[in-house]
Design a protein around this motif. Structure first.
Motif, PDB file in Angstrom:
ATOM      1  N   TYR A 132     -11.063  -7.522  -4.160  1.00  0.00           N
ATOM      2  CA  TYR A 132     -10.102  -7.888  -3.124  1.00  0.00           C
ATOM      3  C   TYR A 132     -10.687  -8.733  -1.999  1.00  0.00           C
ATOM      4  O   TYR A 132      -9.942  -9.350  -1.245  1.00  0.00           O
ATOM      5  N   TYR A 168      -0.528  -8.343  -4.870  1.00  0.00           N
ATOM      6  CA  TYR A 168      -0.901  -7.549  -3.707  1.00  0.00           C
ATOM      7  C   TYR A 168      -0.706  -8.396  -2.451  1.00  0.00           C
ATOM      8  O   TYR A 168      -1.463  -9.326  -2.197  1.00  0.00           O
ATOM      9  N   LEU A 203       0.837  -1.195   0.000  1.00  0.00           N
ATOM     10  CA  LEU A 203       0.000   0.000   0.000  1.00  0.00           C
ATOM     11  C   LEU A 203       0.871   1.243   0.000  1.00  0.00           C
ATOM     12  O   LEU A 203       1.941   1.279   0.622  1.00  0.00           O
ATOM     13  N   GLU A 204       0.407   2.280  -0.688  1.00  0.00           N
ATOM     14  CA  GLU A 204       1.034   3.599  -0.651  1.00  0.00           C
ATOM     15  C   GLU A 204       0.694   4.235   0.700  1.00  0.00           C
ATOM     16  O   GLU A 204      -0.255   3.801   1.370  1.00  0.00           O
ATOM     17  N   PRO A 205       1.432   5.272   1.115  1.00  0.00           N
ATOM     18  CA  PRO A 205       1.120   5.940   2.386  1.00  0.00           C
ATOM     19  C   PRO A 205      -0.321   6.456   2.477  1.00  0.00           C
ATOM     20  O   PRO A 205      -0.894   6.515   3.556  1.00  0.00           O
ATOM     21  N   ASN A 206      -0.938   6.781   1.334  1.00  0.00           N
ATOM     22  CA  ASN A 206      -2.314   7.278   1.355  1.00  0.00           C
ATOM     23  C   ASN A 206      -3.351   6.156   1.386  1.00  0.00           C
ATOM     24  O   ASN A 206      -4.553   6.399   1.324  1.00  0.00           O
ATOM     25  N   GLY A 207      -2.888   4.884   1.451  1.00  0.00           N
ATOM     26  CA  GLY A 207      -3.788   3.742   1.536  1.00  0.00           C
ATOM     27  C   GLY A 207      -4.164   3.134   0.198  1.00  0.00           C
ATOM     28  O   GLY A 207      -4.870   2.131   0.158  1.00  0.00           O
ATOM     29  N   GLN A 208      -3.717   3.730  -0.895  1.00  0.00           N
ATOM     30  CA  GLN A 208      -3.989   3.176  -2.223  1.00  0.00           C
ATOM     31  C   GLN A 208      -3.073   1.985  -2.491  1.00  0.00           C
ATOM     32  O   GLN A 208      -1.943   1.951  -2.017  1.00  0.00           O
ATOM     33  N   VAL A 209      -3.563   1.038  -3.267  1.00  0.00           N
ATOM     34  CA  VAL A 209      -2.755  -0.114  -3.651  1.00  0.00           C
ATOM     35  C   VAL A 209      -1.627   0.370  -4.568  1.00  0.00           C
ATOM     36  O   VAL A 209      -1.870   1.162  -5.485  1.00  0.00           O
ATOM     37  N   HIS A 242      -1.081  -7.960   0.735  1.00  0.00           N
ATOM     38  CA  HIS A 242      -1.994  -7.919   1.880  1.00  0.00           C
ATOM     39  C   HIS A 242      -3.211  -8.816   1.673  1.00  0.00           C
ATOM     40  O   HIS A 242      -4.104  -8.866   2.522  1.00  0.00           O
ATOM     41  N   ASP A 300     -14.048  -2.459  -4.726  1.00  0.00           N
ATOM     42  CA  ASP A 300     -12.945  -2.998  -3.921  1.00  0.00           C
ATOM     43  C   ASP A 300     -13.275  -4.352  -3.318  1.00  0.00           C
ATOM     44  O   ASP A 300     -12.480  -5.291  -3.401  1.00  0.00           O
TER      45      ASP A 300
END
Length: 184
Positions: free
Chosen positions: A143, A73, A55-61, A75, A139
């Protein structure tokens, strides 16, 4: 990042069990946990090493760093385990087509293969290919775990927005596990 064991002593077990007179239920097979290494899509002529995405720091994959690679992915479950494993790749870049350029051309019934670190090759059958607006990306559908061993492949698609420099939609290939076997 989740730490996953590279091997599990449990091998594939396919069986049925009797729970009462005349009733038989299928037992969910156990597949040892092993990290994915190679993605092969025979009908598209794709064979590529699988990287790792978080994940990116902003919560995006995260997305792969190059149009010529794909990423799993981390997670979510590894391919072959119960739940939805997701592999992402780019459709293209300003220099030309990406690894998933023809992903939208996959058809129901075609096969996707994932070879794991323990040399087990997992075969997934394409169920459907769908396009979703990024503004309404499902999502949970992509996911989330739905009680089966599934693999989703995700790339960009639809209309390219020149003002934003990105596609307005995502292409998602939904597939389900049909068979594991040891590679030679």
């Amino acid at each position: 990042m989740n730490a996953l064991p590279t091997r599990d002593p449990n091998s594939l077990v396919l069986s049925t069990a009797r729970i009462g007179p005349g009733s038989v239920v299928s037992v969910v097979p156990k597949i040892r946990i092993s990290l994915p290494e190679w993605l092969t899509i025979p009908s598209l002529g794709i064979r590529v090493a699988i990287g790792r995405l978080g994940l990116e720091p902003n919560g995006q994959v995260m997305v792969p760093t190059s149009v010529s690679v794909v990423g799993w992915y981390v997670h979510g479950p590894p391919p072959g385990q119960l739940g939805s494993a997701v592999i992402l790749g780019h459709v293209d870049a300003y220099l030309g087509p990406g690894i998933f350029f023809r992903l939208k051309d996959l058809k129901a019934g075609q096969i996707i293969e994932v070879t794991a670190a323990d040399a087990l090759t997992l075969h997934f059958r394409v169920a459907r290919v769908m396009q979703f607006a990024k503004s309404h990306f499902p999502d949970q559908l992509v996911y989330g775990s739905h009680g089966q061993r599934s693999l989703q492949l995700v790339t960009c698609g639809g209309t390219f927005n020149h003002a934003t420099g990105s596609y307005e939609s995502n292409i998602v290939v939904f597939s389900t596990l049909i068979s594991p076997r040891a590679s030679l």
